[in-house]
Motif scaffolding. Structure first.
Motif, short mmCIF file in Angstrom:
data_model
loop_
_atom_site.label_atom_id
_atom_site.label_comp_id
_atom_site.label_asym_id
_atom_site.label_seq_id
_atom_site.Cartn_x
_atom_site.Cartn_y
_atom_site.Cartn_z
N GLN A 163 41.00 29.36 26.52
CA GLN A 163 40.29 28.19 27.05
C GLN A 163 40.82 26.87 26.50
O GLN A 163 40.05 26.05 25.96
CB GLN A 163 38.79 28.34 26.79
N GLU A 168 41.94 23.04 26.11
CA GLU A 168 41.25 21.87 26.63
C GLU A 168 42.15 20.66 26.87
O GLU A 168 41.82 19.79 27.68
CB GLU A 168 40.14 21.45 25.65
N THR A 179 48.98 22.13 25.66
CA THR A 179 49.47 23.26 26.45
C THR A 179 50.89 23.01 26.94
O THR A 179 51.73 23.91 26.89
CB THR A 179 48.52 23.53 27.62
N LEU A 198 47.36 32.01 29.38
CA LEU A 198 46.24 31.06 29.37
C LEU A 198 45.00 31.78 29.87
O LEU A 198 45.03 32.41 30.93
CB LEU A 198 46.53 29.85 30.27
N LYS A 249 41.22 31.41 31.15
CA LYS A 249 40.28 30.46 31.75
C LYS A 249 38.91 30.56 31.11
O LYS A 249 38.58 31.60 30.55
CB LYS A 249 40.15 30.72 33.25
N PRO A 250 38.11 29.48 31.24
CA PRO A 250 38.41 28.26 31.97
C PRO A 250 39.33 27.32 31.19
O PRO A 250 39.27 27.27 29.96
CB PRO A 250 37.03 27.62 32.18
N LEU A 251 40.16 26.63 31.93
CA LEU A 251 41.04 25.62 31.34
C LEU A 251 40.34 24.27 31.42
O LEU A 251 39.60 24.01 32.36
CB LEU A 251 42.36 25.55 32.11
N SER A 265 43.77 20.90 34.98
CA SER A 265 44.51 21.59 36.03
C SER A 265 45.96 21.74 35.60
O SER A 265 46.53 20.83 34.99
CB SER A 265 44.44 20.78 37.33
N VAL A 280 48.16 33.45 33.82
CA VAL A 280 46.81 32.87 33.70
C VAL A 280 45.80 33.98 33.97
O VAL A 280 45.90 34.70 34.97
CB VAL A 280 46.62 31.70 34.69
N ASP A 294 41.66 35.19 34.22
CA ASP A 294 40.34 34.68 34.56
C ASP A 294 39.35 34.79 33.40
O ASP A 294 38.38 34.03 33.34
CB ASP A 294 39.77 35.40 35.79
N SER A 295 39.58 35.73 32.49
CA SER A 295 38.67 35.91 31.36
C SER A 295 39.38 36.63 30.22
O SER A 295 40.44 37.25 30.42
CB SER A 295 37.45 36.75 31.79
#
Length: 147
Positions: A7, A9, A14, A30, A32-34, A37, A58, A60-61
């Motif tokens: 996650q 920020e 990044t 990576l 998420k959530p990032l 964008s 990337v 999702d969790s």
């Protein structure tokens, strides 16, 4: 070698880490959530003309990441341990969000895999991109810089 950002920020961090990953043949994950964008110009600016070369995945969790990467040796960079980053052998290194770090429940489940960069007690932590590079280069030092 693999860098995992849980996650993240700040796009500049990044982007900087992505650039370092390209130049060391390291995969960047990576989760998420990032906080931004991936199309933001700050990410691309920090990654300079290397961003399109990042070996990026990337997720999702965190659960999805773990499910897809069963059996990995994942180390957790944190200020909440005494084990030094130079005392372990690496495959995957995870860093938490800049404002709060890796969640305590994850750290508490994996105390033997928590690592830290020693520093004087004056500050909270080093910058995320600096920390990632310090530990990444230690991991490659252990491998004789065999990128």
């Amino acid at each position: 070698m693999n860098i995992v950002l849980y996650q993240p920020e700040i796009p500049y961090n990044t982007g900087n880490i992505g650039r370092s990953c390209v130049l060391t043949n390291t995969k960047l994950h990576l989760i998420k959530p990032l906080g931004f964008s991936l199309d933001e110009k700050q990410v691309k600016r920090a990654g300079m003309d290397y961003w399109h070369l990042v070996d990026l995945k990337v997720w999702d969790s965190f659960e999805e990441f773990l499910e897809a990467n069963k059996g990995i040796r994942l180390f957790y960079a944190t200020t909440k341990t005494k084990q030094k980053y130079c005392d372990v052998k690496y495959d995957y290194i995870m860093f938490g969000p800049e404002s709060r770090g890796i969640p305590e429940d994850i750290l508490n489940k994996n105390p033997e895999r928590c690592i830290t960069i020693p520093m004087i007690p004056m500050g909270r932590s080093l910058n995320l991109s600096n920390s990632a590079v310090v530990i990444l280069y230690e991991a490659y030092r252990q491998l004789g810089f065999n990128f």
